[in-house]
Design a protein around this motif. Structure first.
Motif, PDB file in Angstrom:
ATOM      1  N   ILE A 121      -4.003   1.658   1.115  1.00 50.84           N
ATOM      2  CA  ILE A 121      -4.376   2.659   2.121  1.00 50.84           C
ATOM      3  C   ILE A 121      -3.229   3.624   2.402  1.00 50.84           C
ATOM      4  O   ILE A 121      -3.453   4.805   2.679  1.00 50.84           O
ATOM      5  N   ASN A 122      -1.993   3.131   2.305  1.00 50.71           N
ATOM      6  CA  ASN A 122      -0.838   4.015   2.528  1.00 50.71           C
ATOM      7  C   ASN A 122      -0.637   5.018   1.401  1.00 50.71           C
ATOM      8  O   ASN A 122       0.069   6.016   1.578  1.00 50.71           O
ATOM      9  N   SER A 123      -1.250   4.751   0.253  1.00 48.80           N
ATOM     10  CA  SER A 123      -1.096   5.673  -0.877  1.00 48.80           C
ATOM     11  C   SER A 123      -1.710   7.035  -0.583  1.00 48.80           C
ATOM     12  O   SER A 123      -1.337   8.038  -1.204  1.00 48.80           O
ATOM     13  N   ALA A 124      -2.649   7.073   0.355  1.00 51.29           N
ATOM     14  CA  ALA A 124      -3.275   8.356   0.698  1.00 51.29           C
ATOM     15  C   ALA A 124      -2.252   9.341   1.242  1.00 51.29           C
ATOM     16  O   ALA A 124      -2.363  10.561   1.015  1.00 51.29           O
TER      17      ALA A 124
ATOM     18  N   GLY B 211      -2.444   8.181   9.355  1.00 57.51           N
ATOM     19  CA  GLY B 211      -2.142   6.986   8.571  1.00 57.51           C
ATOM     20  C   GLY B 211      -1.811   5.793   9.447  1.00 57.51           C
ATOM     21  O   GLY B 211      -2.187   4.654   9.142  1.00 57.51           O
ATOM     22  N   LYS B 212      -1.120   6.040  10.546  1.00 57.65           N
ATOM     23  CA  LYS B 212      -0.787   4.962  11.478  1.00 57.65           C
ATOM     24  C   LYS B 212      -2.050   4.368  12.102  1.00 57.65           C
ATOM     25  O   LYS B 212      -2.181   3.151  12.240  1.00 57.65           O
ATOM     26  N   ILE B 213      -2.987   5.246  12.486  1.00 52.30           N
ATOM     27  CA  ILE B 213      -4.230   4.785  13.097  1.00 52.30           C
ATOM     28  C   ILE B 213      -5.040   3.948  12.111  1.00 52.30           C
ATOM     29  O   ILE B 213      -5.546   2.878  12.448  1.00 52.30           O
ATOM     30  N   VAL B 214      -5.161   4.443  10.885  1.00 53.85           N
ATOM     31  CA  VAL B 214      -5.905   3.724   9.851  1.00 53.85           C
ATOM     32  C   VAL B 214      -5.242   2.380   9.560  1.00 53.85           C
ATOM     33  O   VAL B 214      -5.910   1.356   9.399  1.00 53.85           O
TER      34      VAL B 214
ATOM     35  N   LYS C 142      -8.347  14.274  13.090  1.00 54.64           N
ATOM     36  CA  LYS C 142      -9.010  15.351  12.348  1.00 54.64           C
ATOM     37  C   LYS C 142      -9.046  15.063  10.845  1.00 54.64           C
ATOM     38  O   LYS C 142      -9.989  15.444  10.157  1.00 54.64           O
ATOM     39  N   GLY C 143      -8.010  14.410  10.345  1.00 57.12           N
ATOM     40  CA  GLY C 143      -7.959  14.140   8.910  1.00 57.12           C
ATOM     41  C   GLY C 143      -8.426  12.756   8.522  1.00 57.12           C
ATOM     42  O   GLY C 143      -8.194  12.313   7.391  1.00 57.12           O
ATOM     43  N   LEU C 144      -9.106  12.069   9.442  1.00 63.37           N
ATOM     44  CA  LEU C 144      -9.494  10.674   9.193  1.00 63.37           C
ATOM     45  C   LEU C 144     -10.424  10.534   7.995  1.00 63.37           C
ATOM     46  O   LEU C 144     -10.244   9.648   7.157  1.00 63.37           O
ATOM     47  N   ARG C 145     -11.402  11.414   7.903  1.00 68.56           N
ATOM     48  CA  ARG C 145     -12.391  11.297   6.830  1.00 68.56           C
ATOM     49  C   ARG C 145     -11.750  11.458   5.455  1.00 68.56           C
ATOM     50  O   ARG C 145     -11.957  10.633   4.559  1.00 68.56           O
ATOM     51  N   VAL C 146     -10.969  12.506   5.279  1.00 69.81           N
ATOM     52  CA  VAL C 146     -10.348  12.729   3.974  1.00 69.81           C
ATOM     53  C   VAL C 146      -9.315  11.642   3.668  1.00 69.81           C
ATOM     54  O   VAL C 146      -9.137  11.239   2.504  1.00 69.81           O
ATOM     55  N   TYR C 147      -8.657  11.129   4.718  1.00 72.68           N
ATOM     56  CA  TYR C 147      -7.678  10.057   4.515  1.00 72.68           C
ATOM     57  C   TYR C 147      -8.360   8.814   3.959  1.00 72.68           C
ATOM     58  O   TYR C 147      -7.864   8.191   3.014  1.00 72.68           O
ATOM     59  N   LEU C 148      -9.498   8.449   4.525  1.00 75.36           N
ATOM     60  CA  LEU C 148     -10.232   7.268   4.050  1.00 75.36           C
ATOM     61  C   LEU C 148     -10.834   7.503   2.670  1.00 75.36           C
ATOM     62  O   LEU C 148     -10.892   6.583   1.850  1.00 75.36           O
ATOM     63  N   GLN C 149     -11.292   8.723   2.411  1.00 76.85           N
ATOM     64  CA  GLN C 149     -11.867   9.027   1.099  1.00 76.85           C
ATOM     65  C   GLN C 149     -10.851   8.828  -0.022  1.00 76.85           C
ATOM     66  O   GLN C 149     -11.202   8.413  -1.131  1.00 76.85           O
ATOM     67  N   ILE C 150      -9.603   9.118   0.268  1.00 75.61           N
ATOM     68  CA  ILE C 150      -8.548   8.943  -0.731  1.00 75.61           C
ATOM     69  C   ILE C 150      -8.008   7.524  -0.711  1.00 75.61           C
ATOM     70  O   ILE C 150      -7.771   6.909  -1.756  1.00 75.61           O
TER      71      ILE C 150
END
Length: 239
Positions: free
Chosen positions: A40-43, A67-70, A203-211
């Motif tokens: 997950i940190n690779s995003a 990234g911290k939240i995820v 705001k970037g949660l969706r794209v962060y998870l997609q990657i």
């Protein structure tokens, strides 16, 4: 490397069950804790690099905070899995004493893994800005002192499993503190760092998870393929 040191110290505890428990605990941590964290940190490597290339430090900070939240969400799931360790290992036919001690080791080591996750995220974030030497210097210092913490707590103070886990927490915390302190001295990227996320981080949660989620699957499968033999070995017993 930290897990290797833990195994070496465990070999001096004069207990085959403790040695087996730490070995099995390290395997479980690698497969179900470390692998998802790395994945997950690779995003952040992709997203922060794009922001750095566009010279958009505000966006980089938002992705870092996202990234911290995820990561906290991933760790919450991992904590729930950790609570079931003993039951799962018993179902898989592992030694009863080893199952109990492995569960104890994993739960005691969880705070160290949490700090490791935050530190790994920060390391990859710094790498995206070409600040590779900062994580390297911090890592060398903390890896160098980890064996001393392990020996003192696990053997000298006879804390055994708890001592090894506490040593991991101390070493990882020192790594985070040193890296953060060095981060603050980098005037060119100082605006990209904040201690706590805010509402804009989502705001970037969706794209962060997609990657990040596909990376979790790839890294986890890679770890599982190598660590499966440890489960099979555990079925042979400790005698």
């Amino acid at each position: 490397l930290q897990h290797t040191v833990n195994m070496v110290v465990a070999g001096h505890l004069s207990s085959t069950s403790l040695l087996a428990s730490i070995g099995l605990g390290n395997m479980i941590q690698n497969c179900f804790f470390v692998a998802p964290i790395w994945g997950i940190n690779s995003a952040i490597e992709i997203l922060a690099s794009l922001a750095a290339g566009a010279n958009n430090q505000l966006q980089a900070r938002e992705f870092h905070d996202c990234g911290k939240i995820v990561l906290v969400g991933i760790m919450a799931i991992e904590f729930i899995v950790g609570l079931q360790t003993e039951r799962i290992l018993l179902v898989l036919g592992q030694n009863e004493e080893v199952c109990k001690q492995t569960h104890e080791y994993i739960m005691w080591y969880f705070p160290a893994l949490f700090v490791f996750g935050i530190t790994d995220l920060q390391r990859k974030f710094l790498n995206s800005f070409g600040k590779n030497l900062l994580p390297l210097a911090s890592f060398i210092i903390c890896v160098g002192i980890h064996p001393f913490w392990c020996y003192y707590l696990a053997i000298s103070l006879n804390m055994k499993l708890q001592g090894i886990a506490l040593a991991g927490f101390i070493s990882n915390s020192c790594n985070y503190i040193i890296m953060t302190a060095l981060f603050w001295y980098q005037s060119d990227i100082k605006d990209t760092f904040s201690l706590l996320p805010n509402a804009s981080s989502l705001k970037g949660l969706r794209v962060y998870l997609q990657i990040g989620l596909p990376y979790v699957a790839m890294v986890s499968l890679d770890f599982w393929a190598y660590e499966l033999m440890a489960v099979v070995s555990g079925m042979l017993g400790i005698k």
